[in-house]
Design a protein around this motif. Structure first.
Motif, PDB file in Angstrom:
ATOM      1  N   PHE A  70      37.065 -30.657 -27.719  1.00  0.00           N
ATOM      2  CA  PHE A  70      38.337 -30.852 -27.027  1.00  0.00           C
ATOM      3  C   PHE A  70      39.525 -30.458 -27.900  1.00  0.00           C
ATOM      4  N   PRO A  73      42.202 -25.513 -29.297  1.00  0.00           N
ATOM      5  CA  PRO A  73      43.400 -25.316 -28.463  1.00  0.00           C
ATOM      6  C   PRO A  73      43.119 -24.582 -27.156  1.00  0.00           C
ATOM      7  N   SER A  76      41.689 -27.271 -24.767  1.00  0.00           N
ATOM      8  CA  SER A  76      42.619 -28.259 -24.246  1.00  0.00           C
ATOM      9  C   SER A  76      43.561 -27.620 -23.226  1.00  0.00           C
ATOM     10  N   GLU A  77      43.923 -26.382 -23.455  1.00  0.00           N
ATOM     11  CA  GLU A  77      44.815 -25.757 -22.483  1.00  0.00           C
ATOM     12  C   GLU A  77      44.071 -25.404 -21.192  1.00  0.00           C
ATOM     13  N   LEU A  79      41.593 -27.080 -19.979  1.00  0.00           N
ATOM     14  CA  LEU A  79      41.441 -28.343 -19.257  1.00  0.00           C
ATOM     15  C   LEU A  79      42.752 -28.760 -18.603  1.00  0.00           C
ATOM     16  N   GLU A  80      43.839 -28.482 -19.272  1.00  0.00           N
ATOM     17  CA  GLU A  80      45.129 -28.832 -18.699  1.00  0.00           C
ATOM     18  C   GLU A  80      45.347 -28.050 -17.397  1.00  0.00           C
TER      19      GLU A  80
ATOM     20  N   PHE B  70      46.186 -32.821 -21.975  1.00  0.00           N
ATOM     21  CA  PHE B  70      45.047 -32.545 -22.839  1.00  0.00           C
ATOM     22  C   PHE B  70      45.478 -31.827 -24.116  1.00  0.00           C
ATOM     23  N   THR B  71      46.586 -31.116 -24.031  1.00  0.00           N
ATOM     24  CA  THR B  71      47.030 -30.333 -25.182  1.00  0.00           C
ATOM     25  C   THR B  71      47.672 -31.209 -26.251  1.00  0.00           C
ATOM     26  N   SER B  76      43.451 -34.939 -27.414  1.00  0.00           N
ATOM     27  CA  SER B  76      42.245 -34.138 -27.574  1.00  0.00           C
ATOM     28  C   SER B  76      41.321 -34.753 -28.621  1.00  0.00           C
ATOM     29  N   GLU B  80      37.612 -36.262 -28.020  1.00  0.00           N
ATOM     30  CA  GLU B  80      36.500 -35.791 -28.833  1.00  0.00           C
ATOM     31  C   GLU B  80      35.684 -36.984 -29.337  1.00  0.00           C
TER      32      GLU B  80
END
Lengths: 335, 335
Positions: A70, A73, A76-77, A79-80, B70-71, B76, B80
Motif C-alpha cells: 500500500f 505511491p 495508493s494513487e 486505490l484512490e 489512500f495517498t 498507506s 500495510e
DNA sequence: CTGAAAGCGCTTACAG
DNA sequence: CTGAAAGCGCTTACAG
C-alpha cells in the motif's frame, strides 16, 4: 439487527411484500408501501446485502489483488482512483488476502468464494498461473499494467512507449545529444515498452543507441543513485538522464550533486510518475505525468460495465501521459 | 462453480457429511472423508464463504472506515500493517464506501449490512454521530487516533505527548533555548496531545512558553513553509523548530534555506512520522518515529481478539515512539 | 458414523 | 396488489 421478517411482522404484511418495497417494485399499493416504510424506519432496518447477494449471485463488491505494498505511491494513487469511482455506487472494495504460500491457492477460487463481482489486478506477473485462470474465466477482470486480456478481462495501462519518447524528444530539443536511460527492472511489459520508447526516441532524434547509456534499477531511490553513479563514471558521461520513476530520479539527482555537479545546469534529469513529491520538492522535478488516479477510475468503470453487461468485452486502454516540465531540465551546457 | 450439493452427489453422500469434512469434524469415517476429498479435488470445489457467513453470522471480513485518502502516508502505512496482520488469517479487508451525502447513512448499518466482523476506524472526528453509534454497539471496533472507547471499542494511538517532549528535550540538550513548534490543526486529540507535550517539554527544560513560537498548519509541505516563514520573521527567531509532520518539516527546511540560512547549522528542524522520505532525502531528517505499521498490526490483533471472544474489552493502547536522530539537528550556534 | 430437516436473510416466479 | 413457497449455499442440532 432487525431482519426482513421483523419488518414484515411489524407492518402486518409478508416478507415478499417488504422485499418488493425495498427494491422499489411498482406493484405495491401506496398504502402498503407507506406501512412498510414506516416499519423500516421504526426498526431502523437495513437489508442484509450478504443475504441478498446469495440469491442474486452478486455481492456489490469489487476485489483488488495486489502484490505491491500500500505504501507504494502507484498503488495508493490507484486505490484512490478506485475508491473515488466506487463511492456512492453501492459497491465496496475488498482486498483479497493472497495466500501464495499455499500451493492450492487460487485467485479465481478466492474471488468465487468471496463472491466478488469483479476484480482489479495489479502487480502480478503475467506468467503467474492465477492470471491464466482469470483470463479464461468469466469473472470480470481488469489488469492494470499487466499485459493480458480475455473475453471478460481488460488491460489498462499508461502509454509507456510514447511517454519516454516524449521525454527523449524534450531533451533533444534542449540540445542534448548524450541522453541516458535508467530503466526499471525489465520483464514486465511496462518496463519493456518504456525501454522501446527510449530507443525509438533516440532514433527519432537522429542519435545512436549507446548501450552504456542504459542502466537498470528497481525504481528505488538507492537504485537510481547507483545507476547514476555508473553513468557519471563513464568516460563520456551523459548530459541528460531519463529515469523510470520519480524515486530513482531523486536518487540520481542526489548522486549527481554528490559528484559536485548540479541539476539542471550540468545534467538534466527527468522522472516518471509525477508523484506528489515531484511537485513539492525543490527544484521541481521534470517528469512524465502518469494519470494513475484516472487509471483507477477507468478500471472500475470498465469493470462495472462488464458486471452489468454479461456480453461486454473491454478494449485495451492506453491512458495518455504527458511531460510536466519543471526545473530539472535545461538547455545543454555549451562547452 | 461447484456447490456443496455437487460434491455430495459426486461423492454419494449427503451435504451434511460434506460440510463435516470441510470443517474437519471428527465424526466422519476415514473412508467417507477420502471419498469426499476426492470429489472436492475433482470438482475443484471451494466453499462459498458468503453462504457460510450467512448461517454463522460471520463474514471473516474486517471493515475499514477511512476519511483520509489512500495517498496519505499515514493511511498507506496503516493499511500495510493491517494487511500484514490479516494475511493468512482467512480474513479479507473491506473498505466501506462511506456515503456522507446521504443523511441516513450510518457506519454501523453499513457494517451490519456487509456483515463485517469488526471495523477499524481512522480519520473520523470523535463527534461524528457515527462514532457514537459504534461505541454503543456490540460491533468490535478499533479507533486509530480517535479518542473513543466502549465496551467493544478500543483506541490505539502513538504516545504523542511523550514524543514531542522528547523532541524538545533533544533540542534542549543541544543547547537550544529558542524552540518553536509548528502544530497540526488543533482539535483532534492527537494534535492537542502533541501541543501539550511541547509545553511540557519546554517547562521541563526550564524554558518559558512563548506563544509567538507556536504556529499551526495543516501538516502539509506548504503549511510548513508558511509557518516557518512567520517564525523566521520574528524579531527573535527560534534556533530549533519542531514540526508535527515530516511533510511540514520539509516545507520548513525549504523556507529556511530560501532565507539564506542552513539546516542544521543555523536552525535545527525535527519532523514527525519518520516516513520513507525522511530517511531517503538528504540531509536525513531528524524525526519522531511513529510506528504506524505496528499500530495497524495491533489494531487487527485486538479486533480479532474481540471477534473471537464476545467478552473481551480492549485496553487503550499507546504505542511508544522514539526520536530518530539524523542530520537536521545540531548544537546551537554559539554567537 | 450418516443424513433429513430446519434455518441464516433474502428474492423471485407464480397463484390467487 | 399480495403472499406462500422454493431456493441461493451453507451449518447444525437431532434422530437413527
Amino acid at each position: 439487527m432487525a431482519s426482513i421478517h421483523d419488518v414484515a411482522k411489524h407492518a402486518g404484511v409478508s416478507v415478499a411484500t417488504v422485499s418488493k418495497v425495498i427494491n422499489n417494485y411498482p406493484d405495491v399499493s401506496d398504502k402498503t408501501r407507506k406501512k412498510v416504510n414506516k416499519a423500516i424506519d421504526h426498526l431502523r432496518y437495513q437489508p442484509n446485502v450478504v443475504a441478498r447477494g446469495l440469491v442474486k449471485r452478486r455481492s456489490w463488491t469489487v476485489g483488488v489483488l495486489l502484490t505491491v505494498p500500500f505504501t507504494n505511491p502507484f498503488v495508493s494513487e490507484l486505490l484512490e482512483g478506485i475508491k473515488t469511482a466506487l463511492e456512492n455506487s453501492g459497491y465496496d472494495l475488498v482486498r483479497l488476502s493472497t495466500r501464495f504460500d499455499d500451493p492450492n491457492y487460487s485467485f479465481l477460487k478466492h474471488c468465487r468464494s468471496r463472491n466478488v463481482d469483479g476484480v482489479v489486478v495489479f502487480g502480478v506477473d503475467k506468467d503467474n498461473r492465477g492470471v491464466d485462470e482469470l483470463i479464461h474465466s468469466d469473472l470480470p477482470t481488469m489488469f492494470v499494467d499487466t499485459d493480458q486480456v480475455g473475453k471478460r478481462a481488460g488491460y489498462i495501462t499508461t502509454d509507456n512507449h510514447n511517454a519516454i519518447r516524449m521525454a527523449v524528444s524534450h531533451l533533444s530539443e534542449l540540445g542534448h545529444r548524450k541522453i541516458a536511460y535508467i530503466s526499471g527492472t525489465l520483464g514486465p511489459s511496462m518496463a519493456n515498452l518504456r525501454l522501446e520508447g527510449y530507443r525509438a526516441g533516440i532514433r527519432e532524434s537522429g542519435l545512436e543507441y549507446n548501450p552504456s547509456y542504459m542502466e537498470v534499477c528497481d525504481y528505488s531511490f538507492d537504485g537510481g543513485s547507483q545507476a547514476a553513479r555508473k553513468l557519471l563514471e563513464l568516460p563520456n558521461p551523459p548530459t541528460g538522464i531519463i529515469c523510470a520513476s520519480d524515486m530513482s530520479a531523486f536518487g540520481a539527482i542526489q548522486e549527481i550533486e554528490r559528484h559536485g555537479l548540479s541539476v539542471p545546469e550540468d545534467i538534466s534529469v527527468i522522472g516518471f510518475d509525477n508523484t506528489y513529491y515531484a511537485q513539492v520538492f525543490k527544484p521541481g522535478l521534470t517528469t512524465v505525468n502518469q494519470n494513475i488516479f484516472n487509471i483507477g477510475v477507468r478500471s472500475i468503470e470498465f469493470l462495472i460495465a462488464m458486471v452489468e453487461n454479461a456480453e461486454y468485452s473491454p478494449p485495451v486502454i492506453m491512458e495518455p501521459s504527458h511531460l510536466v516540465i519543471r526545473h530539472t531540465t535545461a538547455k545543454v551546457q555549451t562547452v
